[in-house]
Design an enzyme around this catalytic site. Structure first.
Site, mmCIF file in Angstrom:
data_model
loop_
_atom_site.group_PDB
_atom_site.id
_atom_site.type_symbol
_atom_site.label_atom_id
_atom_site.label_comp_id
_atom_site.label_asym_id
_atom_site.label_seq_id
_atom_site.Cartn_x
_atom_site.Cartn_y
_atom_site.Cartn_z
ATOM 1 N N ASN A 59 0.809 -1.231 0.000
ATOM 2 C CA ASN A 59 0.000 0.000 0.000
ATOM 3 C C ASN A 59 0.841 1.279 0.000
ATOM 4 O O ASN A 59 0.461 2.270 -0.613
ATOM 5 C CB ASN A 59 -1.012 -0.020 1.152
ATOM 6 C CG ASN A 59 -0.359 -0.158 2.503
ATOM 7 O OD1 ASN A 59 0.792 -0.585 2.599
ATOM 8 N ND2 ASN A 59 -1.079 0.201 3.532
ATOM 9 N N GLU A 115 4.509 -4.857 11.905
ATOM 10 C CA GLU A 115 3.491 -3.804 11.738
ATOM 11 C C GLU A 115 2.343 -4.433 10.971
ATOM 12 O O GLU A 115 2.463 -4.688 9.769
ATOM 13 C CB GLU A 115 4.070 -2.622 10.946
ATOM 14 C CG GLU A 115 5.197 -1.894 11.626
ATOM 15 C CD GLU A 115 4.772 -1.148 12.872
ATOM 16 O OE1 GLU A 115 3.550 -1.054 13.142
ATOM 17 O OE2 GLU A 115 5.654 -0.679 13.608
ATOM 18 N N CYS A 150 -3.424 0.633 6.784
ATOM 19 C CA CYS A 150 -3.538 -0.264 7.945
ATOM 20 C C CYS A 150 -4.197 0.401 9.142
ATOM 21 O O CYS A 150 -4.912 -0.234 9.902
ATOM 22 C CB CYS A 150 -2.156 -0.748 8.334
ATOM 23 S SG CYS A 150 -0.993 0.608 8.512
ATOM 24 N N GLU A 195 7.823 1.441 14.834
ATOM 25 C CA GLU A 195 8.645 2.110 13.825
ATOM 26 C C GLU A 195 8.610 3.600 14.125
ATOM 27 O O GLU A 195 7.742 4.087 14.868
ATOM 28 C CB GLU A 195 8.108 1.815 12.422
ATOM 29 C CG GLU A 195 8.169 0.327 12.111
ATOM 30 C CD GLU A 195 8.030 -0.019 10.646
ATOM 31 O OE1 GLU A 195 6.991 0.333 10.059
ATOM 32 O OE2 GLU A 195 8.954 -0.659 10.099
HETATM 33 P P1 NDP Z 1 0.706 -9.582 3.352
HETATM 34 O O1 NDP Z 1 0.796 -9.986 4.774
HETATM 35 O O2 NDP Z 1 -0.013 -10.451 2.422
HETATM 36 O O3 NDP Z 1 2.167 -9.396 2.738
HETATM 37 C C1 NDP Z 1 3.123 -8.574 3.342
HETATM 38 C C2 NDP Z 1 4.495 -8.965 2.859
HETATM 39 O O4 NDP Z 1 4.846 -10.244 3.389
HETATM 40 C C3 NDP Z 1 4.581 -9.108 1.338
HETATM 41 O O5 NDP Z 1 5.850 -8.688 0.915
HETATM 42 C C4 NDP Z 1 4.405 -10.610 1.155
HETATM 43 O O6 NDP Z 1 4.909 -11.081 -0.068
HETATM 44 C C5 NDP Z 1 5.201 -11.122 2.334
HETATM 45 N N1 NDP Z 1 4.874 -12.482 2.758
HETATM 46 C C6 NDP Z 1 3.758 -13.223 2.496
HETATM 47 N N2 NDP Z 1 3.852 -14.429 3.105
HETATM 48 C C7 NDP Z 1 5.039 -14.452 3.766
HETATM 49 C C8 NDP Z 1 5.698 -15.407 4.594
HETATM 50 N N3 NDP Z 1 5.167 -16.602 4.856
HETATM 51 N N4 NDP Z 1 6.905 -15.094 5.119
HETATM 52 C C9 NDP Z 1 7.465 -13.901 4.886
HETATM 53 N N5 NDP Z 1 6.891 -12.937 4.101
HETATM 54 C C10 NDP Z 1 5.684 -13.210 3.562
HETATM 55 O O7 NDP Z 1 0.124 -8.110 3.379
HETATM 56 P P2 NDP Z 1 -0.293 -7.224 2.136
HETATM 57 O O8 NDP Z 1 0.891 -6.991 1.265
HETATM 58 O O9 NDP Z 1 -1.520 -7.825 1.566
HETATM 59 O O10 NDP Z 1 -0.608 -5.828 2.840
HETATM 60 C C11 NDP Z 1 -1.813 -5.577 3.465
HETATM 61 C C12 NDP Z 1 -1.684 -5.809 4.964
HETATM 62 O O11 NDP Z 1 -0.623 -5.050 5.490
HETATM 63 C C13 NDP Z 1 -2.916 -5.383 5.693
HETATM 64 O O12 NDP Z 1 -3.257 -6.316 6.681
HETATM 65 C C14 NDP Z 1 -2.483 -4.096 6.359
HETATM 66 O O13 NDP Z 1 -3.210 -3.781 7.480
HETATM 67 C C15 NDP Z 1 -1.058 -4.357 6.630
HETATM 68 N N6 NDP Z 1 -0.331 -3.098 6.768
HETATM 69 C C16 NDP Z 1 0.124 -2.735 8.002
HETATM 70 C C17 NDP Z 1 0.764 -1.541 8.188
HETATM 71 C C18 NDP Z 1 1.305 -1.175 9.526
HETATM 72 O O14 NDP Z 1 2.234 -0.391 9.575
HETATM 73 N N7 NDP Z 1 0.782 -1.672 10.613
HETATM 74 C C19 NDP Z 1 0.946 -0.608 7.088
HETATM 75 C C20 NDP Z 1 0.476 -1.097 5.831
HETATM 76 C C21 NDP Z 1 -0.154 -2.297 5.695
HETATM 77 P P3 NDP Z 1 3.995 -10.966 -1.403
HETATM 78 O O15 NDP Z 1 2.954 -9.936 -1.186
HETATM 79 O O16 NDP Z 1 4.962 -10.541 -2.428
HETATM 80 O O17 NDP Z 1 3.407 -12.295 -1.632
#
Ligand code: NDP
Length: 498
Positions: A164, A261, A295, A472
């Site tokens: 995002n 996060e 998020c 963070e």
């Molecule tokens: P995901 O949890 O699907 O993915 C986050 C990252 O983790 C991506 O790079 C993904 O790879 C990677 N990933 C997926 N599976 C694994 C694993 N088993 N081990 C290690 N890495 C893995 O989140 P989204 O990308 O869909 O983002 C949306 C989510 O992020 C929402 O829940 C949102 O709330 C949260 N978010 C939180 C924030 C915060 O600061 N608290 C800020 C922004 C978002 P890939 O996507 O390439 O498959």
């Protein structure tokens, strides 16, 4: 990859490769990785995923880079970060255009938030770098033994981003890691691979030694391999709570340090003495900015029953006026969602939501002329009576607002806290003591009074409960990327018991 022309205007140069290892751009040894513009569904760039051999090369480069960088004077590290910040600012439009291509977020947002906040972050941690100090610890009189502490880097940090805010997330993680003297391997989300490479380019131009900052591309499998790699000392993830659990499990055998996060279902509470127009604006920002893919969004909007109708009327009128359309048109306020599968997930909530609550506005898939194949949904408002419905409990990550009525402070506090998440919370009121009382009572790591979703780099950001571990931003991030060594100094021959 070279140049891309985007329908309706934006033209941008693409990064010089798919990945960045040891100071050089290149392409991974893995599968082709098409990069899709969410507004049209068209593939506008073709990258290649990194493979295991690329990960091993990145680790070897990071080991070498870390040896140089940890010995580099903090003031010299600071100069590199500050120069990179200036480079990002000077390329704001070009990089913001790439961010819009990857995410679909309107240029009106990416021009003023994504690159700029990343640059602010690099500047902030440049200023923090030279503040890393230890302590003199006296414990046995003036001439007796004493001790001191040193603050040292952790080693190689594996940074895993969500889609995002790709560049902002990369900077929020990499800037404190680099300021503390660590090396970095960054894996952006597979949907948004480009701007991490622009950060790599800026850091290299700013003078960062080769190997200190590396970017690999891939999906969750690469993320898991990064977490499991024995050379990685620390993982920082931004993502879903379920991914956070997997990362914790993957990091457990190595007892690695972890910052998480994660997601949220945050409350935004509007009391009857609030400035209603401002609260309406706050609720819109808290649900519709970045098409709701934030998020910390305040997706459960609790409004006092005395002002409920007035609030809802003004909210609907202003939501109706939002401009959806070409993300490259700077007058556009709402872009598409990031991907077809995410759009399908959000539409699923919209469809099911009609049976769980009263649909007040939106709820459909709009036809956007010239962008018929994009991943659109309408900004949507539900009036929810029973907040136990999935619509009001689960993170949707789209422009879907639940509005609920409440009668008194104790009741709304209890309802606001009745969630497993605890990322954020906001309160609109002109009662000074109530505002601060609520801040003490709300179970959330990041709170706002009379505003929402403002995240200056100086304030720590992170979640309570299932929304994360660690913080963070702010000085707290320096703790998250360094470790304390205690040193005992004997001033005379010790008296041993043996
Ligand atoms: P995901 O949890 O699907 O993915 C986050 C990252 O983790 C991506 O790079 C993904 O790879 C990677 N990933 C997926 N599976 C694994 C694993 N088993 N081990 C290690 N890495 C893995 O989140 P989204 O990308 O869909 O983002 C949306 C989510 O992020 C929402 O829940 C949102 O709330 C949260 N978010 C939180 C924030 C915060 O600061 N608290 C800020 C922004 C978002 P890939 O996507 O390439 O498959």
């Amino acid at each position: 990859m070279n140049t891309v022309t985007v329908r309706a205007g934006g033209i941008s140069a693409l990064p010089a490769g798919s990945q960045f290892i040891d100071g050089a751009f290149g392409h991974g040894g893995g599968e082709p990785m098409p990069d899709v513009y969410p507004a049209t569904g068209e593939v506008f760039a073709e990258l290649r995923w990194s493979d295991e051999a690329d990960l091993d090369r990145a680790v070897a480069a990071a080991r070498r880079g870390h040896e140089t960088w940890r010995r580099t004077a903090p003031s010299a590290r600071a100069r590199v970060l500050a120069r990179a910040a200036a480079i990002l600012r000077s390329r704001n439009r070009e990089i913001a255009t790439l961010e819009t291509l990857d995410t679909g977020k309107p240029l009106a947002e990416t021009l003023v938030v994504d690159v700029i906040s990343g640059a602010d972050c690099l500047d902030y941690f440049a200023a923090q770098a030279a503040t890393l100090t230890g302590e003199y610890v006296g414990f046995s009189g003036e001439e007796g033994d004493w001790g001191y502490t040193r603050r040292e880097p952790l080693g190689i940090c594996g940074l895993i981003g969500a889609w995002n805010y790709p560049l902002q997330i990369a900077c929020w993680k990499a800037a404190p890691a680099l300021a503390c003297g660590n090396a970095v391997i960054l894996k952006p989300a597979e949907l948004t691979p480009l701007t991490a490479l622009e950060l790599a380019r800026a850091l290299k131009e700013a003078g960062l030694p080769d190997g200190v900052f590396n970017v690999l591309q891939g999906d969750g499998r690469l993320g898991a391999a990064l977490v499991a790699h024995p050379a990685i000392a620390k993982i920082s993830l931004t993502g879903e709570a379920a991914t956070g659990v997997k990362v914790l499990q993957g990091a457990a055998p190595g007892l690695k340090k972890v910052t998480l996060e994660l997601g949220g279902k945050s409350p935004l509470i509007v009391f009857d003495d609030a400035d209603i127009d401002s609260a309406v604006g706050g609720a819109m920002v808290a649900n519709f900015y970045s098409t709701g893919q934030v998020c910390s969004n305040g997706t459960r909007v609790f409004v006092h029953e005395r002002v409920f109708d007035a609030f809802l009327d003004r909210l609907v009128a202003r939501t109706r006026a939002l401009r959806l359309g070409d993300p490259m048109d700077e007058a556009t306020q709402i872009g598409p969602l990031v991907s077809a599968s995410h759009r399908d997930k959000v539409v699923g909530y919209l469809t099911a939501g009609r049976g769980q609550a009263r649909l007040v506005h939106g709820g459909g898939v709009p036809a956007v002329a010239g962008f018929e194949s994009g991943y659109w949904v309408e900004p949507t408002i539900f009036h929810v009576d029973d907040e136990k419905v999935p619509l009001c409990r689960e993170e949707i990550f789209g422009p879907v607002m639940s509005v609920l009525a409440f009668a008194d402070e104790d009741e709304v506090t209890q309802r606001a806290n009745a969630t497993g998440y605890g990322l954020s919370a906001g309160v609109y009121t002109n009662d000074l003591t109530r505002a601060h009382r609520m801040m003490a009572r709300l179970e959330a790591g990041t709170c706002w009074i009379n505003t929402y979703n403002v995240t200056p780099i100086e304030l720590p950001f992170g979640g309570y409960k299932r929304s994360g571990i660690g913080r963070e931003n702010g000085r707290w991030a320096m703790d998250a990327y360094s470790q304390v060594k205690s040193v005992y100094v004997a001033m005379s021959a010790p008296q041993y018991p043996y």
